[in-house]
Design a protein around this motif. Structure first.
Motif, PDB file in Angstrom:
ATOM      1  N   ARG A  52       0.821  -1.216   0.000  1.00 46.59           N
ATOM      2  CA  ARG A  52       0.000   0.000   0.000  1.00 46.59           C
ATOM      3  C   ARG A  52       0.851   1.261   0.000  1.00 46.59           C
TER       4      ARG A  52
ATOM      5  N   VAL B 200       3.337   1.847  -1.557  1.00 43.15           N
ATOM      6  CA  VAL B 200       3.733   2.111  -2.941  1.00 43.15           C
ATOM      7  C   VAL B 200       2.511   2.346  -3.824  1.00 43.15           C
TER       8      VAL B 200
ATOM      9  N   GLU C  86      -0.742   2.986  -3.270  1.00 41.80           N
ATOM     10  CA  GLU C  86      -1.695   4.067  -3.029  1.00 41.80           C
ATOM     11  C   GLU C  86      -1.285   5.358  -3.734  1.00 41.80           C
ATOM     12  N   HIS C  87       0.012   5.545  -3.960  1.00 42.16           N
ATOM     13  CA  HIS C  87       0.473   6.737  -4.687  1.00 42.16           C
ATOM     14  C   HIS C  87      -0.056   6.739  -6.118  1.00 42.16           C
ATOM     15  N   PHE C  88      -0.163   5.548  -6.727  1.00 40.41           N
ATOM     16  CA  PHE C  88      -0.666   5.468  -8.095  1.00 40.41           C
ATOM     17  C   PHE C  88      -2.145   5.833  -8.170  1.00 40.41           C
ATOM     18  N   LYS C  89      -2.857   5.720  -7.067  1.00 39.01           N
ATOM     19  CA  LYS C  89      -4.264   6.096  -6.999  1.00 39.01           C
ATOM     20  C   LYS C  89      -4.446   7.544  -6.552  1.00 39.01           C
ATOM     21  N   GLY C  90      -3.357   8.201  -6.246  1.00 37.50           N
ATOM     22  CA  GLY C  90      -3.440   9.572  -5.774  1.00 37.50           C
ATOM     23  C   GLY C  90      -3.732   9.681  -4.287  1.00 37.50           C
ATOM     24  N   GLU C  91      -3.727   8.549  -3.586  1.00 43.25           N
ATOM     25  CA  GLU C  91      -4.025   8.530  -2.144  1.00 43.25           C
ATOM     26  C   GLU C  91      -2.713   8.607  -1.361  1.00 43.25           C
ATOM     27  N   HIS C  92      -2.093   9.779  -1.422  1.00 45.79           N
ATOM     28  CA  HIS C  92      -0.759   9.917  -0.833  1.00 45.79           C
ATOM     29  C   HIS C  92      -0.794   9.837   0.694  1.00 45.79           C
TER      30      HIS C  92
ATOM     31  N   ALA D 144      -0.918   6.270   1.667  1.00 44.30           N
ATOM     32  CA  ALA D 144       0.391   5.644   1.422  1.00 44.30           C
ATOM     33  C   ALA D 144       1.364   5.970   2.543  1.00 44.30           C
ATOM     34  N   PHE D 145       1.381   7.215   2.973  1.00 43.64           N
ATOM     35  CA  PHE D 145       2.286   7.588   4.062  1.00 43.64           C
ATOM     36  C   PHE D 145       1.824   6.975   5.387  1.00 43.64           C
TER      37      PHE D 145
END
Length: 247
Positions: free
Chosen positions: A64, A66, A68-74, A77-78
């Protein structure tokens, strides 16, 4: 020609019976099942508290952090990254404490878990604002505690029975059953099945507590259960400590 031989002692031999697997004796097997139940209860409480955030599933969190960044859910992800780092911090803390504070017993990791569950309960009561979906601090406390708890069943600094890593446990069960069927090694899957049974039982307990008592009360109940298990662990583990099992 000289043939090298291996000398075995208490620190290199495993249990006296294959059905005990990596455990020294039946008492340690029961201890692992109890601690796995605590891990399952804590994981269930965290998952229900956050409506889907795992503190026992670091493989998923690693993906996740990694994906989640592709989904824009930064932010998510953090959050996954923070969970992984805090979990590892719990492992480091419990291991260092074992080296410097409680060299003659493994029950110290349960103390760290108990402190973490109490901290989760208190942070939920005093740091989480009314109306928030969930608090980050309680989740991080539980992740830290679970990291520490996973160091409980170790041999010379190496974990021999993880308590919340069920993917690896299922692999061990599958391999053990296959080797049993092939008459190569019998009953080697039993200790792993016992541990995962404890984990599932704990998840049922954690789910029932959260569903029937609410957030604040369920975290308080989890802290009480962890305290009880911590005391029980002292009796199960301290007096039966193997002198050679040191770092």
């Amino acid at each position: 020609m000289l043939v090298p031989t291996l000398t075995w002692n208490a620190s290199t031999t495993s249990s006296p019976h294959q059905a005990l697997g990596p455990f020294y004796d039946l008492r340690e097997l029961v201890l692992a099942a109890m601690l796995a139940a605590l891990a399952g209860a804590a994981g269930a409480a965290a998952w229900l508290y956050t409506s889907g955030w795992y503190v026992t599933f670091m493989t998923g969190n690693t993906e996740r952090l990694v994906l989640e960044h592709f989904k824009g859910e930064h932010v998510i992800a953090f959050g996954a990254l923070a969970t992984v780092l805090v979990f590892v911090a719990g492992v480091i803390t419990a291991t260092l404490a074992r080296v410097y504070l409680w060299r003659k017993a493994r029950h110290g990791a349960t103390r760290v878990m108990t402190a973490a569950t109490i901290a989760a309960c208190l942070s939920d009561m005093f740091l989480v604002a009314e109306g928030d979906a969930f608090g980050v601090a309680p989740v991080m406390c539980l992740a830290f505690g679970l990291g520490a708890l996973n160091t409980s069943i170790s041999r010379r600094g190496e974990v021999v029975m993880p308590l919340s890593y069920m993917t690896g446990t299922l692999v061990k069960i599958g391999q053990g059953i296959a080797l049993h069927v092939a008459s190569i090694r019998r009953w080697g899957w039993v200790p792993h099945a016992t541990t995962i049974s404890g984990f599932v039982a704990g998840a049922v307990l954690g789910g029932a507590l959260f569903s029937n008592t609410g957030t604040h009360h369920s975290l308080l109940a989890l802290a009480a259960i962890s305290l009880i298990i911590s005391v029980a662990t002292w009796f199960l583990d301290h007096h039966g400590f193997i002198a050679d099992d040191v770092y």
